[in-house]
Design a protein around this motif. Structure first.
Motif, PDB file in Angstrom:
ATOM      1  N   CYS A   1       0.431 -69.602 -33.620  1.00  0.00           N
ATOM      2  CA  CYS A   1       0.650 -68.281 -34.202  1.00  0.00           C
ATOM      3  C   CYS A   1       0.167 -68.319 -35.653  1.00  0.00           C
ATOM      4  CB  CYS A   1       2.134 -67.899 -34.114  1.00  0.00           C
ATOM      5  SG  CYS A   1       2.399 -66.215 -34.677  1.00  0.00           S
ATOM      6  N   LEU A   2      -1.040 -67.794 -35.875  1.00  0.00           N
ATOM      7  CA  LEU A   2      -1.720 -67.949 -37.172  1.00  0.00           C
ATOM      8  C   LEU A   2      -2.008 -66.580 -37.784  1.00  0.00           C
ATOM      9  CD1 LEU A   2      -4.279 -70.661 -35.942  1.00  0.00           C
ATOM     10  CD2 LEU A   2      -1.940 -70.994 -36.723  1.00  0.00           C
ATOM     11  N   ILE A   3      -1.166 -65.612 -37.445  1.00  0.00           N
ATOM     12  CA  ILE A   3      -1.407 -64.240 -37.899  1.00  0.00           C
ATOM     13  C   ILE A   3      -0.700 -63.970 -39.222  1.00  0.00           C
ATOM     14  CG2 ILE A   3      -1.740 -63.220 -35.632  1.00  0.00           C
ATOM     15  CD1 ILE A   3       1.218 -62.336 -35.827  1.00  0.00           C
ATOM     16  N   GLY A   4      -1.168 -62.960 -39.887  1.00  0.00           N
ATOM     17  CA  GLY A   4      -0.499 -62.530 -41.110  1.00  0.00           C
ATOM     18  C   GLY A   4      -1.275 -61.401 -41.740  1.00  0.00           C
ATOM     19  N   THR A   5      -0.557 -60.492 -42.370  1.00  0.00           N
ATOM     20  CA  THR A   5      -1.248 -59.413 -43.072  1.00  0.00           C
ATOM     21  C   THR A   5      -1.327 -59.749 -44.563  1.00  0.00           C
ATOM     22  OG1 THR A   5      -1.407 -57.015 -43.281  1.00  0.00           O
ATOM     23  CG2 THR A   5       0.804 -57.940 -43.492  1.00  0.00           C
TER      24      THR A   5
ATOM     25  N   ALA B   1      -3.640 -56.011 -49.335  1.00  0.00           N
ATOM     26  CA  ALA B   1      -4.862 -55.188 -49.247  1.00  0.00           C
ATOM     27  C   ALA B   1      -5.008 -54.593 -47.855  1.00  0.00           C
ATOM     28  CB  ALA B   1      -6.083 -56.044 -49.578  1.00  0.00           C
ATOM     29  N   ARG B   2      -4.712 -55.392 -46.809  1.00  0.00           N
ATOM     30  CA  ARG B   2      -4.823 -54.868 -45.435  1.00  0.00           C
ATOM     31  C   ARG B   2      -3.811 -53.752 -45.213  1.00  0.00           C
ATOM     32  NH1 ARG B   2      -4.891 -60.256 -42.865  1.00  0.00           N
ATOM     33  NH2 ARG B   2      -7.042 -60.907 -42.855  1.00  0.00           N
ATOM     34  N   LYS B   3      -2.604 -53.955 -45.758  1.00  0.00           N
ATOM     35  CA  LYS B   3      -1.567 -52.925 -45.576  1.00  0.00           C
ATOM     36  C   LYS B   3      -2.035 -51.613 -46.214  1.00  0.00           C
ATOM     37  CE  LYS B   3       2.989 -51.557 -46.970  1.00  0.00           C
ATOM     38  NZ  LYS B   3       3.952 -51.617 -48.021  1.00  0.00           N
TER      39      LYS B   3
ATOM     40  N   GLY C   1     -16.669 -69.625 -46.959  1.00  0.00           N
ATOM     41  CA  GLY C   1     -16.792 -68.992 -45.645  1.00  0.00           C
ATOM     42  C   GLY C   1     -15.646 -68.110 -45.226  1.00  0.00           C
ATOM     43  N   ARG C   2     -14.833 -67.629 -46.158  1.00  0.00           N
ATOM     44  CA  ARG C   2     -13.740 -66.757 -45.729  1.00  0.00           C
ATOM     45  C   ARG C   2     -14.280 -65.421 -45.213  1.00  0.00           C
ATOM     46  NH1 ARG C   2      -8.371 -65.826 -45.535  1.00  0.00           N
ATOM     47  NH2 ARG C   2      -7.469 -67.572 -46.623  1.00  0.00           N
ATOM     48  N   GLY C   3     -15.368 -64.965 -45.829  1.00  0.00           N
ATOM     49  CA  GLY C   3     -15.966 -63.711 -45.363  1.00  0.00           C
ATOM     50  C   GLY C   3     -15.145 -62.496 -45.718  1.00  0.00           C
TER      51      GLY C   3
ATOM     52  N   ALA D   1      -6.803 -65.740 -33.977  1.00  0.00           N
ATOM     53  CA  ALA D   1      -8.036 -66.532 -33.833  1.00  0.00           C
ATOM     54  C   ALA D   1      -9.138 -66.097 -34.797  1.00  0.00           C
ATOM     55  CB  ALA D   1      -8.538 -66.423 -32.391  1.00  0.00           C
ATOM     56  N   THR D   2      -9.150 -64.814 -35.172  1.00  0.00           N
ATOM     57  CA  THR D   2     -10.226 -64.335 -36.052  1.00  0.00           C
ATOM     58  C   THR D   2      -9.973 -64.660 -37.522  1.00  0.00           C
ATOM     59  OG1 THR D   2      -9.075 -62.238 -36.204  1.00  0.00           O
ATOM     60  CG2 THR D   2     -10.859 -62.384 -34.578  1.00  0.00           C
ATOM     61  N   GLY D   3      -8.798 -65.200 -37.822  1.00  0.00           N
ATOM     62  CA  GLY D   3      -8.465 -65.489 -39.224  1.00  0.00           C
ATOM     63  C   GLY D   3      -9.240 -66.688 -39.745  1.00  0.00           C
TER      64      GLY D   3
END
Ligand SMILES: NC(=O)c1ccc[n+]([C@@H]2O[C@H](COP(=O)([O-])OP(=O)(O)OC[C@H]3O[C@@H](n4cnc5c(N)ncnc54)[C@H](OP(=O)(O)O)[C@@H]3O)[C@@H](O)[C@H]2O)c1
Length: 248
Positions: free
Chosen positions: A89-93, A96-98, A179-181, A21-23
């Motif tokens: 299901c809208l998740i993903g890494t 850079a996050r890794k 607005g990606r932030g 949801a925060t993506g």
């Protein structure tokens, strides 16, 4: 009470659970679902750096926030309790996050994009619910995937499609816009250059190519995802950006 009023008072609203949801896409899916009257549960992992920022934002939309950890038993209990009609299901890494993570091995495409999608599928199966499972994959994903990103997405797609749950898999190209932030200069430049080339090719007649590969903003994509999730015709389909742009 009129017949119509009585009927509308007895029609139950669907419930949607939004993982990721925060993506960039997820936050717009939450907003649009809540706005369209769906009972919306925005899932935020308990250790998310965005929990404090997004909880009040989602609540102001009228959504509930759920912070169940990514653990199969706990997620199964959560699904049993909430009984969602739709699971996004809208998740993903990202690379850079890794690299920034305390434990990079828990943040690979395999560990996040595939294993957490599979975990959510298993949670629905074990809870014995049959929600529409809406999964964002990516353009070009298929059995001959070679990169770790594409392989993880293909395995995630297979876990969804082979789950016996009704599914909708969407394969967008770049998701890019304001607005990606989060700074993603490479992605933004590639999307802008790609869109310019595709626009020129489209003007020369390659409209199908343009409509399949041109980028979408998070709002555009979220509008399509919400419409597909609520459409019985979109059950058990895999669609790309061309299909989204040419839906009736
Ligand atoms: N960006 C593109 O151009 C593009 C193109 C095609 C497909 N896709 C795919 O489409 C999906 C949505 O893209 P997006 O750009 O909207 O995503 P995004 O902004 O990168 O958001 C990713 C979401 O996944 C969550 N997440 C990341 N790592 C996690 C972890 N280790 N455990 C649990 N949750 C984690 C994030 O939660 P936190 O806020 O807690 O980190 C966030 O809610 C992604 O799967 C992406 O791979 C993206």
């Amino acid at each position: 009470m009129s017949v119509d009023a009585e009927r509308s008072s007895t029609v139950t609203k669907p419930t949607a659970f939004v993982a990721g949801a925060t993506g960039y896409t997820g936050r717009e899916v939450v907003r649009l679902l809540a706005q369209s009257g769906v009972d919306t549960i925005a899932h935020i992992r308990p250790n998310s750096s965005r929990l404090d920022e997004y909880t009040p934002r989602f609540e102001s939309y009228g959504a509930q926030v759920d912070t169940t950890p990514w653990d199969e038993n706990e997620m199964c209990e959560c699904m049993s309790e909430l009984q969602p009609d739709i699971v996004f299901c809208l998740i993903g890494t990202t690379r850079a996050r890794k690299q920034a993570a305390d434990n990079p091995n828990n943040n690979t495409y395999h560990a996040v994009d595939f294993k957490l999608t599979e975990l959510l599928v298993h949670a629905c199966q074990q809870a014995e619910i049959q929600p529409r499972f809406v999964y964002i994959s990516a353009i070009g994903v298929g059995p001959n995937a070679t990169t770790s990103y594409m392989k993880a997405r293909w395995m995630a797609e297979r876990s969804v499609v082979e789950s016996q749950l009704p599914y909708t898999v969407v394969r967008p190209a770049f998701i890019s816009g304001p607005g990606r932030g989060e700074s993603r200069p490479g992605e933004r430049v590639a999307a802008a250059v790609g869109d310019a080339v595709l626009e020129a090719l489209g003007a020369l007649g390659a409209k199908k190519l343009r409509d399949r590969y041109a980028s979408m903003t998070n709002t555009e994509l979220a509008e399509h995802l919400v419409a597909l999730a609520l459409s019985p015709d979109a059950a058990n389909t895999v669609v790309d950006a061309y299909d989204l742009r040419h839906r009736d």
